[in-house]
Motif scaffolding. Structure first.
Motif, PDB file in Angstrom:
ATOM      1  N   THR A   8      -6.203   4.702   2.456  1.00 56.15           N
ATOM      2  CA  THR A   8      -6.215   3.598   1.504  1.00 56.15           C
ATOM      3  C   THR A   8      -6.295   2.298   2.283  1.00 56.15           C
ATOM      4  O   THR A   8      -5.487   2.056   3.178  1.00 56.15           O
ATOM      5  CB  THR A   8      -4.945   3.612   0.630  1.00 56.15           C
ATOM      6  OG1 THR A   8      -4.863   4.861  -0.041  1.00 56.15           O
ATOM      7  CG2 THR A   8      -4.968   2.496  -0.379  1.00 56.15           C
ATOM      8  N   LEU A  10      -6.127  -1.731   1.963  1.00 62.31           N
ATOM      9  CA  LEU A  10      -5.690  -2.829   1.111  1.00 62.31           C
ATOM     10  C   LEU A  10      -6.160  -4.122   1.755  1.00 62.31           C
ATOM     11  O   LEU A  10      -5.734  -4.471   2.854  1.00 62.31           O
ATOM     12  CB  LEU A  10      -4.164  -2.809   0.962  1.00 62.31           C
ATOM     13  CG  LEU A  10      -3.533  -3.867   0.081  1.00 62.31           C
ATOM     14  CD1 LEU A  10      -4.064  -3.759  -1.348  1.00 62.31           C
ATOM     15  CD2 LEU A  10      -2.023  -3.719   0.096  1.00 62.31           C
ATOM     16  N   ASN A  49      -0.457   8.415  -3.502  1.00 57.97           N
ATOM     17  CA  ASN A  49      -0.828   6.999  -3.481  1.00 57.97           C
ATOM     18  C   ASN A  49      -0.261   6.248  -4.681  1.00 57.97           C
ATOM     19  O   ASN A  49      -0.474   5.053  -4.821  1.00 57.97           O
ATOM     20  CB  ASN A  49      -2.338   6.828  -3.388  1.00 57.97           C
ATOM     21  CG  ASN A  49      -3.057   7.316  -4.615  1.00 57.97           C
ATOM     22  OD1 ASN A  49      -2.503   8.026  -5.440  1.00 57.97           O
ATOM     23  ND2 ASN A  49      -4.316   6.957  -4.737  1.00 57.97           N
TER      24      ASN A  49
END
Length: 84
Positions: A8, A10, A49
């Motif tokens: 992931t 960000l 997640n």
């Protein structure tokens, strides 16, 4: 359920609410000498997640404590404390 590793990314710090420019490595769920492990291994610790999604929503003022559904509510409840 098969294990799926999901990276992931960000981008942006939610106006300073997240410290950026780093990699967060969550708890290891495999021994150092084993590149793969599964749910039957004693060291397996599932992480979803959902907690990062709770963190993002809270950073934008959405008052939620969980995201998604799993048999174990601990997998979907709470913010990801490692982000702050």
């Amino acid at each position: 359920m098969p294990r799926v590793d999901l990276l992931t990314l960000l981008a942006g710090g939610a106006n300073g609410k997240f410290r950026m420019g780093r990699r967060i490595k969550l708890k290891a769920d495999c021994p150092a000498d084993a590149p793969w492990c599964g749910e039957t291994d004693s060291t397996f610790t599932p992480v979803t997640n959902s907690r990062i999604l709770v963190s993002i929503a809270q950073a934008f003022g959405v008052e939620i404590e969980s995201f998604g559904s799993q048999p174990d509510p601990a997998l979907t409840t709470g913010a990801l404390s490692e982000l702050t």
